[in-house]
Every structure is written in structure tokens, then in C-alpha cells.
Design a protein around this motif. Structure first.
Motif, PDB file in Angstrom:
ATOM      1  N   THR A   1      -8.389 -10.937  -9.180  1.00  0.00           N
ATOM      2  CA  THR A   1      -7.604 -10.167  -8.205  1.00  0.00           C
ATOM      3  C   THR A   1      -6.644  -9.267  -8.961  1.00  0.00           C
ATOM      4  N   PRO A   2      -6.938  -7.965  -9.040  1.00  0.00           N
ATOM      5  CA  PRO A   2      -6.040  -7.057  -9.763  1.00  0.00           C
ATOM      6  C   PRO A   2      -4.778  -6.774  -8.963  1.00  0.00           C
ATOM      7  N   ASP A   3      -3.681  -6.629  -9.682  1.00  0.00           N
ATOM      8  CA  ASP A   3      -2.386  -6.367  -9.053  1.00  0.00           C
ATOM      9  C   ASP A   3      -1.787  -5.135  -9.721  1.00  0.00           C
ATOM     10  N   GLU A   4      -1.758  -4.022  -8.981  1.00  0.00           N
ATOM     11  CA  GLU A   4      -1.259  -2.758  -9.525  1.00  0.00           C
ATOM     12  C   GLU A   4       0.235  -2.640  -9.271  1.00  0.00           C
ATOM     13  N   THR A   5       0.994  -2.325 -10.313  1.00  0.00           N
ATOM     14  CA  THR A   5       2.446  -2.225 -10.216  1.00  0.00           C
ATOM     15  C   THR A   5       2.935  -0.991 -10.972  1.00  0.00           C
ATOM     16  N   PRO A   6       4.167  -0.544 -10.698  1.00  0.00           N
ATOM     17  CA  PRO A   6       4.698   0.611 -11.426  1.00  0.00           C
ATOM     18  C   PRO A   6       4.805   0.321 -12.913  1.00  0.00           C
ATOM     19  N   ASP A   7       4.506   1.333 -13.733  1.00  0.00           N
ATOM     20  CA  ASP A   7       4.649   1.215 -15.185  1.00  0.00           C
ATOM     21  C   ASP A   7       6.024   1.749 -15.567  1.00  0.00           C
ATOM     22  N   GLY A   8       7.034   0.976 -15.270  1.00  0.00           N
ATOM     23  CA  GLY A   8       8.401   1.420 -15.512  1.00  0.00           C
ATOM     24  C   GLY A   8       9.375   0.576 -14.713  1.00  0.00           C
TER      25      GLY A   8
ATOM     26  N   ASN B   1       0.823  -1.207   0.000  1.00  0.00           N
ATOM     27  CA  ASN B   1       0.000   0.000   0.000  1.00  0.00           C
ATOM     28  C   ASN B   1       0.857   1.257   0.000  1.00  0.00           C
ATOM     29  N   ALA B   2       1.961   1.220   0.745  1.00  0.00           N
ATOM     30  CA  ALA B   2       2.855   2.378   0.806  1.00  0.00           C
ATOM     31  C   ALA B   2       3.437   2.676  -0.572  1.00  0.00           C
ATOM     32  N   GLU B   3       3.849   1.636  -1.267  1.00  0.00           N
ATOM     33  CA  GLU B   3       4.406   1.820  -2.615  1.00  0.00           C
ATOM     34  C   GLU B   3       3.380   2.474  -3.532  1.00  0.00           C
ATOM     35  N   LEU B   4       2.158   1.949  -3.539  1.00  0.00           N
ATOM     36  CA  LEU B   4       1.136   2.482  -4.434  1.00  0.00           C
ATOM     37  C   LEU B   4       0.716   3.895  -4.042  1.00  0.00           C
ATOM     38  N   ALA B   5       0.549   4.137  -2.736  1.00  0.00           N
ATOM     39  CA  ALA B   5       0.147   5.471  -2.289  1.00  0.00           C
ATOM     40  C   ALA B   5       1.189   6.513  -2.688  1.00  0.00           C
TER      41      ALA B   5
ATOM     42  N   LYS C   1       2.320  11.034  -8.931  1.00  0.00           N
ATOM     43  CA  LYS C   1       1.786  10.964 -10.301  1.00  0.00           C
ATOM     44  C   LYS C   1       2.639  10.047 -11.180  1.00  0.00           C
ATOM     45  N   TYR C   2       3.158   9.010 -10.558  1.00  0.00           N
ATOM     46  CA  TYR C   2       3.954   8.044 -11.297  1.00  0.00           C
ATOM     47  C   TYR C   2       3.007   7.015 -11.910  1.00  0.00           C
ATOM     48  N   PRO C   3       3.141   6.697 -13.207  1.00  0.00           N
ATOM     49  CA  PRO C   3       2.185   5.793 -13.851  1.00  0.00           C
ATOM     50  C   PRO C   3       2.265   4.365 -13.307  1.00  0.00           C
ATOM     51  N   THR C   4       1.124   3.734 -13.239  1.00  0.00           N
ATOM     52  CA  THR C   4       1.043   2.336 -12.836  1.00  0.00           C
ATOM     53  C   THR C   4       0.216   1.568 -13.859  1.00  0.00           C
TER      54      THR C   4
ATOM     55  N   ALA D   1      -6.556   2.385 -14.474  1.00  0.00           N
ATOM     56  CA  ALA D   1      -5.223   2.846 -14.100  1.00  0.00           C
ATOM     57  C   ALA D   1      -4.828   2.375 -12.708  1.00  0.00           C
ATOM     58  N   THR D   2      -5.823   2.038 -11.877  1.00  0.00           N
ATOM     59  CA  THR D   2      -5.557   1.569 -10.521  1.00  0.00           C
ATOM     60  C   THR D   2      -6.449   0.362 -10.232  1.00  0.00           C
ATOM     61  N   SER D   3      -6.101  -0.360  -9.178  1.00  0.00           N
ATOM     62  CA  SER D   3      -6.929  -1.499  -8.775  1.00  0.00           C
ATOM     63  C   SER D   3      -8.335  -1.059  -8.419  1.00  0.00           C
TER      64      SER D   3
END
Length: 344
Positions: free
Chosen positions: A219-226, A124-128, A134-137, A169-171
Motif C-alpha cells: 500500500t503506497p503512501d504519497e506524502t509531501p517531500d518537505g 486526496n485534496a492534499e495530493l491533488a 508542482k510541489y514534490p512528493t 513520484a506518485t502512488s
């Protein structure tokens, strides 16, 4: 001689309860645990030779000062003398053991749950932090339920581009896209699989917990786009309450300037991917740990403010936060010599 023997026997009889009490006090455990100040870790610093928050793949800025996460120490297996000693100490509190270790749950299961909560706080900390910066995921499917409505159409690893015509763009976007749709509704899902885009139709099933609402069964898994990759290097720590301080550390390292103004800030609080800060337990002990470590400012979840005001140590400024935005704004205000939201 007889008088001496009688005196010895009398003395022994008188001391016998003392001996029994001493043995019982050292051997008999009590149904309580002691809670007190636990270790505190600077999320901007190092531990065991490596960064507590290690970020790779993007430029990292120099930081200074402290953003300390705090913990609660739990002392278990107390005998009568132990319990009395902790009670007299004043820095600890005694609570029924069942509140920490439910009697119907094995100890290893409790520890396993605490570790899972801690891992969730890291995710959660990473995604928040990424959302704040404003880093793309991207959102990929971590799993697809074998008995769910999407099991024939979607696969683990698929990147979701849109659901029911709504961009993903997000879970949370996945949840929002099917929220309000009735079971049996057919929704188009735009996805990328093996580098190629395609659209599949999925007939929503009924949610197991609410048969009036539709669901995909994924189960969606949101990760950095980069290339960015984050690792949080703390072991033997459990629970969800490090989320806020981990998030602030990521933001501090990935942006210019010092959030803390180079000073010693500590705090606690859960966080969700949207940046909402939630309450935690044991705040009175965490504040003591922070103050003893040298903190002058402590970030308090808004819902913990009443309790914090009743127990906060002298010399510790309490800053009330309810979202990641308010936490960052408060730290910047303090650095600029301006007031920040306070408990009370």
C-alpha cells in the motif's frame, strides 16, 4: 340529563379516531428520512478558533471571500407528522430510509464509512493540490501485506524510488509500473531505507481480483517531500464530496492572488489525487444551502449538471467542472470578467 349524556358519548365516539390518529402520528415512525440543505463551511475561513484548512511549513498567502463546501442534512426517526411537515416545507425531500441506512448495515458502521470517506477526501485534496502546484512528493510504503509477494523484500516505511525501472513520484506510478506484468515476473525495486539506497527483486504474485495480473501486495503512501503539513479541521462531517473545495482552498492559500476574486463561491465534488472531479449526491439541497448562505457561483461536477439545472435556485451561477484544472481556470476566467463553462 340523558340527552346531554348521549351527546357527550356521541362526541367522544366521534373524537376517538382523532385521538388515535394523533397518538399514532406522533409515536409511529415511518421508513423514510428527510434530506435537505445542510451546514456550509468556508474552507478559507476559521471554525472553532482555528483555520478550516490549516497549512504549516510553507509560506501562506492572504485570502479573501469564500470557497464554501456544502453538505446535506439527514433527518432520521421521523413520525408521520414530521414526514408530512418536511414534505410540505418544499426544501426537503423524502427518500426511503434504506437508501441512506441499509437495513443490513448497523448505523454505526454507516457513520464509520462516511467518516472514512471524508478522511480520504482530505488526503486526496492534499495530493491533488500538491500535484497542481508542482510541489514534490515522495512515495513510502504504508503497509506490506503479510501474505503478499513482497513481504520478505519490502518493509513499511520504505521510500520507493523506482519499480521495474520506472521512476516513482506518485502512488499511481506504482500501479502503472506493474500494470500489464504477468504473475511470476521478477521486477527490481529501487528504494531508500534508513537513509541508504538499495535494490531488491520481487517476484509478482497474482492479484486476488484478477489472477492474470501481477501485483506487489503493498500500500503506497504519497506524502509531501518537505516540511509542509496540512490539517483539515471539520468534525461531524462525512462523505467524500468536500474534496474539490478543500483542494481549491489549499491552492488559494499556497499561491498568490484570490482564486475566487474575493467573491462568494461555493461548490461540491469528489476529487482524486490526479485532480479528476467526480459526482456527488444531494446537489439540489447543497445549492439551496449555498444560495441561502450568500453564494453567487456554484461549482458543479459535470456529471451532476443535468440534475442541477432542474433544481438550481434563482441567482446562482452554475459552473461545470470535470477536473481541478478546469475549476481553477473557470474561477480565474470569472475573476477576469470572462465566460466560464456552464451547465446547460
Amino acid at each position: 340529563m340523558g340527552l346531554v349524556n348521549r351527546r357527550i358519548r356521541t362526541l367522544l365516539v366521534a373524537l376517538l379516531p382523532v385521538f388515535v390518529l394523533a397518538i399514532a402520528g406522533s409515536l409511529v415512525t415511518v421508513p423514510f428520512v428527510a434530506l435537505g440543505p445542510g451546514p456550509t463551511f468556508n474552507t478559507l475561513g476559521d471554525k472553532d478558533g482555528g483555520p478550516v484548512v490549516d497549512i504549516q511549513g510553507v509560506p501562506i498567502h492572504q485570502t479573501s471571500g469564500n470557497l464554501n463546501m456544502t453538505t446535506v442534512a439527514v433527518q432520521d426517526g421521523l413520525n408521520i407528522f414530521d414526514a408530512f411537515g418536511f414534505w410540505v416545507d418544499g426544501r426537503y425531500g423524502l427518500v426511503p430510509r434504506a437508501e441512506v441506512y441499509p437495513p443490513d448495515v448497523p448505523r454505526d458502521k454507516v457513520d464509520e464509512s462516511n467518516k472514512a470517506d471524508f478522511k480520504q477526501s482530505e488526503d486526496n485534496a492534499e495530493l491533488a493540490a500538491l500535484h497542481y502546484l508542482k510541489y514534490p512528493t515522495v512515495v513510502k510504503l504504508g503497509s506490506v501485506a503479510a501474505d503478499g509477494p513482497a513481504h520478505d523484500a519490502l518493509r513499511a516505511g520504505d521510500q520507493l524510488l523506482s519499480v521495474a525501472g520506472k521512476p516513482i513520484a506518485t502512488s499511481q506510478d506504482v500501479v502503472d509500473a506493474v500494470r500489464g506484468a504477468q504473475p511470476g515476473t521478477v521486477v527490481p525495486v529501487r528504494l531508500r531505507r534508513d537513509g541508504a539506497e538499495q535494490t531488491v527483486d520481487v517476484k509478482l504474485g497474482a492479484r486476488p481480483d484478477d489472477s492474470a495480473k501481477g501485483y506487489l501486495g503493498v500500500t503506497p503512501d504519497e506524502t509531501p517531500d518537505g516540511p509542509v503539513k496540512m490539517t483539515f479541521n471539520l468534525s461531524d462531517v462525512g462523505g467524500p464530496s468536500a474534496g474539490l473545495m478543500f483542494t481549491l482552498a489549499v491552492i488559494d492559500k499556497m499561491s498568490a492572488g484570490d482564486l475566487n476574486g474575493g467573491k462568494f463561491v461555493a461548490g461540491t465534488g469528489t476529487i482524486d489525487p490526479q485532480g479528476k472531479v467526480g459526482p456527488i449526491g444531494g446537489i439540489q439541497y447543497k445549492m439551496v444551502a449555498a444560495r441561502e448562505a450568500g453564494a453567487e457561483t456554484f461549482l458543479v461536477p459535470a456529471d451532476n449538471c443535468t440534475e442541477a439545472l432542474q433544481h438550481h435556485p434563482d441567482g446562482l451561477r452554475l459552473v461545470k467542472v470535470d477536473t481541478l484544472n478546469t475549476a481553477v481556470d473557470a474561477l480565474r476566467a470569472l475573476d477576469a470578467g470572462q465566460p466560464a463553462p456552464a451547465c446547460g
